[in-house]
Design a protein around this motif. Structure first.
Motif, PDB file in Angstrom:
ATOM      1  N   ASP A  10       0.831  -1.208   0.000  1.00  0.00           N
ATOM      2  CA  ASP A  10       0.000   0.000   0.000  1.00  0.00           C
ATOM      3  C   ASP A  10       0.864   1.256   0.000  1.00  0.00           C
ATOM      4  O   ASP A  10       0.555   2.242  -0.690  1.00  0.00           O
ATOM      5  CB  ASP A  10      -0.920   0.005   1.229  1.00  0.00           C
ATOM      6  CG  ASP A  10      -1.999  -1.068   1.145  1.00  0.00           C
ATOM      7  OD1 ASP A  10      -2.223  -1.608   0.048  1.00  0.00           O
ATOM      8  OD2 ASP A  10      -2.605  -1.371   2.201  1.00  0.00           O
ATOM      9  N   ALA A  11       1.950   1.239   0.770  1.00  0.00           N
ATOM     10  CA  ALA A  11       2.839   2.400   0.835  1.00  0.00           C
ATOM     11  C   ALA A  11       3.523   2.638  -0.509  1.00  0.00           C
ATOM     12  O   ALA A  11       3.684   3.788  -0.946  1.00  0.00           O
ATOM     13  CB  ALA A  11       3.880   2.207   1.931  1.00  0.00           C
ATOM     14  N   ARG A  12       3.915   1.570  -1.184  1.00  0.00           N
ATOM     15  CA  ARG A  12       4.559   1.700  -2.494  1.00  0.00           C
ATOM     16  C   ARG A  12       3.557   2.245  -3.527  1.00  0.00           C
ATOM     17  O   ARG A  12       3.902   3.106  -4.339  1.00  0.00           O
ATOM     18  CB  ARG A  12       5.101   0.335  -2.939  1.00  0.00           C
ATOM     19  CG  ARG A  12       5.842   0.333  -4.281  1.00  0.00           C
ATOM     20  CD  ARG A  12       6.991   1.316  -4.324  1.00  0.00           C
ATOM     21  NE  ARG A  12       7.970   1.124  -3.286  1.00  0.00           N
ATOM     22  CZ  ARG A  12       8.971   0.261  -3.325  1.00  0.00           C
ATOM     23  NH1 ARG A  12       9.130  -0.523  -4.368  1.00  0.00           N
ATOM     24  NH2 ARG A  12       9.833   0.179  -2.326  1.00  0.00           N
ATOM     25  N   ARG A  13       2.339   1.754  -3.470  1.00  0.00           N
ATOM     26  CA  ARG A  13       1.304   2.251  -4.388  1.00  0.00           C
ATOM     27  C   ARG A  13       1.049   3.740  -4.141  1.00  0.00           C
ATOM     28  O   ARG A  13       0.918   4.517  -5.084  1.00  0.00           O
ATOM     29  CB  ARG A  13       0.009   1.454  -4.193  1.00  0.00           C
ATOM     30  CG  ARG A  13      -1.084   1.779  -5.202  1.00  0.00           C
ATOM     31  CD  ARG A  13      -2.281   0.859  -4.989  1.00  0.00           C
ATOM     32  NE  ARG A  13      -3.258   1.018  -6.059  1.00  0.00           N
ATOM     33  CZ  ARG A  13      -4.210   1.948  -6.072  1.00  0.00           C
ATOM     34  NH1 ARG A  13      -4.310   2.799  -5.070  1.00  0.00           N
ATOM     35  NH2 ARG A  13      -5.054   2.031  -7.083  1.00  0.00           N
ATOM     36  N   ARG A  14       1.005   4.131  -2.870  1.00  0.00           N
ATOM     37  CA  ARG A  14       0.816   5.534  -2.514  1.00  0.00           C
ATOM     38  C   ARG A  14       1.967   6.384  -3.041  1.00  0.00           C
ATOM     39  O   ARG A  14       1.754   7.487  -3.555  1.00  0.00           O
ATOM     40  CB  ARG A  14       0.736   5.645  -0.991  1.00  0.00           C
ATOM     41  CG  ARG A  14       0.715   7.038  -0.406  1.00  0.00           C
ATOM     42  CD  ARG A  14      -0.695   7.606  -0.370  1.00  0.00           C
ATOM     43  NE  ARG A  14      -1.071   8.256  -1.614  1.00  0.00           N
ATOM     44  CZ  ARG A  14      -2.247   8.093  -2.226  1.00  0.00           C
ATOM     45  NH1 ARG A  14      -3.171   7.307  -1.722  1.00  0.00           N
ATOM     46  NH2 ARG A  14      -2.507   8.724  -3.353  1.00  0.00           N
ATOM     47  N   GLN A  15       3.175   5.862  -2.939  1.00  0.00           N
ATOM     48  CA  GLN A  15       4.362   6.566  -3.419  1.00  0.00           C
ATOM     49  C   GLN A  15       4.267   6.824  -4.915  1.00  0.00           C
ATOM     50  O   GLN A  15       4.582   7.927  -5.395  1.00  0.00           O
ATOM     51  CB  GLN A  15       5.606   5.733  -3.096  1.00  0.00           C
ATOM     52  CG  GLN A  15       6.921   6.342  -3.541  1.00  0.00           C
ATOM     53  CD  GLN A  15       8.103   5.432  -3.221  1.00  0.00           C
ATOM     54  OE1 GLN A  15       7.946   4.392  -2.559  1.00  0.00           O
ATOM     55  NE2 GLN A  15       9.279   5.806  -3.675  1.00  0.00           N
ATOM     56  N   ILE A  16       3.819   5.837  -5.659  1.00  0.00           N
ATOM     57  CA  ILE A  16       3.699   5.968  -7.111  1.00  0.00           C
ATOM     58  C   ILE A  16       2.598   6.955  -7.482  1.00  0.00           C
ATOM     59  O   ILE A  16       2.779   7.821  -8.346  1.00  0.00           O
ATOM     60  CB  ILE A  16       3.438   4.590  -7.751  1.00  0.00           C
ATOM     61  CG1 ILE A  16       4.621   3.645  -7.497  1.00  0.00           C
ATOM     62  CG2 ILE A  16       3.174   4.730  -9.253  1.00  0.00           C
ATOM     63  CD1 ILE A  16       4.321   2.194  -7.819  1.00  0.00           C
ATOM     64  N   LEU A  17       1.453   6.851  -6.829  1.00  0.00           N
ATOM     65  CA  LEU A  17       0.339   7.746  -7.136  1.00  0.00           C
ATOM     66  C   LEU A  17       0.690   9.201  -6.823  1.00  0.00           C
ATOM     67  O   LEU A  17       0.354  10.108  -7.595  1.00  0.00           O
ATOM     68  CB  LEU A  17      -0.909   7.327  -6.351  1.00  0.00           C
ATOM     69  CG  LEU A  17      -1.624   6.071  -6.838  1.00  0.00           C
ATOM     70  CD1 LEU A  17      -2.781   5.729  -5.906  1.00  0.00           C
ATOM     71  CD2 LEU A  17      -2.120   6.234  -8.269  1.00  0.00           C
ATOM     72  N   ASP A  18       1.369   9.424  -5.699  1.00  0.00           N
ATOM     73  CA  ASP A  18       1.753  10.795  -5.348  1.00  0.00           C
ATOM     74  C   ASP A  18       2.752  11.358  -6.346  1.00  0.00           C
ATOM     75  O   ASP A  18       2.682  12.536  -6.722  1.00  0.00           O
ATOM     76  CB  ASP A  18       2.343  10.828  -3.935  1.00  0.00           C
ATOM     77  CG  ASP A  18       1.285  10.664  -2.852  1.00  0.00           C
ATOM     78  OD1 ASP A  18       0.085  10.732  -3.179  1.00  0.00           O
ATOM     79  OD2 ASP A  18       1.651  10.458  -1.685  1.00  0.00           O
ATOM     80  N   ALA A  19       3.689  10.516  -6.783  1.00  0.00           N
ATOM     81  CA  ALA A  19       4.676  10.966  -7.768  1.00  0.00           C
ATOM     82  C   ALA A  19       3.990  11.308  -9.088  1.00  0.00           C
ATOM     83  O   ALA A  19       4.290  12.333  -9.720  1.00  0.00           O
ATOM     84  CB  ALA A  19       5.726   9.880  -7.992  1.00  0.00           C
ATOM     85  N   ALA A  20       3.052  10.462  -9.503  1.00  0.00           N
ATOM     86  CA  ALA A  20       2.328  10.722 -10.751  1.00  0.00           C
ATOM     87  C   ALA A  20       1.495  11.996 -10.637  1.00  0.00           C
ATOM     88  O   ALA A  20       1.447  12.805 -11.573  1.00  0.00           O
ATOM     89  CB  ALA A  20       1.426   9.534 -11.088  1.00  0.00           C
TER      90      ALA A  20
END
Length: 209
Positions: A10-20
């Motif tokens: 979940d944290a990795r997915r959040r990291q990607i979404l925030d970067a995008a």
């Protein structure tokens, strides 16, 4: 091999979404490449593509997440008897939405209002994204209509106005406020709350138009 925890995923997915979200807000969806997202996230292509196949999935996920949270908040409000008045409800939901993304900034200013404008612009040439946005806002509109119906049942709102008209008006107010944030800079949500409160305080007057 050690099993990766759900919290880590979940944290990795959040990291990607925030970067995008940052990349899209900064340069727009069309001008942003997946390489830009990889660089912003500080992750390898394999790590990102494990979650999302490309930009379309990223922007769809961002839109679905935000509108899903907003819809849930209004649906919860509709269950209250009576729901909070519109000025407090809108300010609360929008305030939480902005606060959850407060750390995302472009040129020192909040990225979320800019992202909203970029997403709407992209729908003019991206029919799939337009469909995602239509579905998301359609669900928010239905939730707001249920809130309006609850107002009418509680005697807080005149009964001769269709609830869907109220829903469309409140969505327009929020989107307009976000557009102003993007154009004129950060503005406290209290401004929208106060404006709605003032309009709600006007007595009924004879119709001249």
């Amino acid at each position: 091999m050690a099993r990766v925890s759900q919290a880590h995923l979940d944290a990795r997915r959040r990291q990607i979404l925030d970067a995008a979200a940052l990349c899209f807000a900064r340069n727009g969806f069309h001008a942003t490449s997946m390489q830009d997202v990889l660089k912003e996230a500080g992750l390898s292509a394999g790590a990102v593509y494990r979650y999302f196949s490309g930009k379309e999935e990223l922007i769809a996920a961002i839109v679905a997440e935000v509108l899903g949270q907003v819809r849930a908040a209004f649906e919860e409000a509709a269950q209250q008897s009576p729901p909070p008045p519109p000025d407090l409800l809108v300010a609360s939901v929008l305030g939480r939405t902005l606060a959850a993304r407060e750390s995302l900034k472009v040129d020192g200013e909040p990225a979320f209002p800019r992202l909203v404008i970029q997403v709407w612009t992209e729908t003019l040439r991206n029919s799939e994204l337009a469909a995602v946005l239509r579905d998301g806002y359609g669900a928010v509109r239905q939730a707001w209509a249920r809130v309006a119906e609850a107002y009418q049942e509680a005697g807080m709102m005149r009964a001769d106005v269709p609830p869907d008209d109220v829903a469309r008006t409140m969505i327009a107010a929020v989107l307009g406020f976000l557009a102003q944030q993007s154009l004129f800079g950060p503005t406290p949500v209290d401004v929208l709350r106060n404006g709605l409160r003032a309009l709600m305080s006007m007595p009924d007057a004879p119709t001249h138009l």
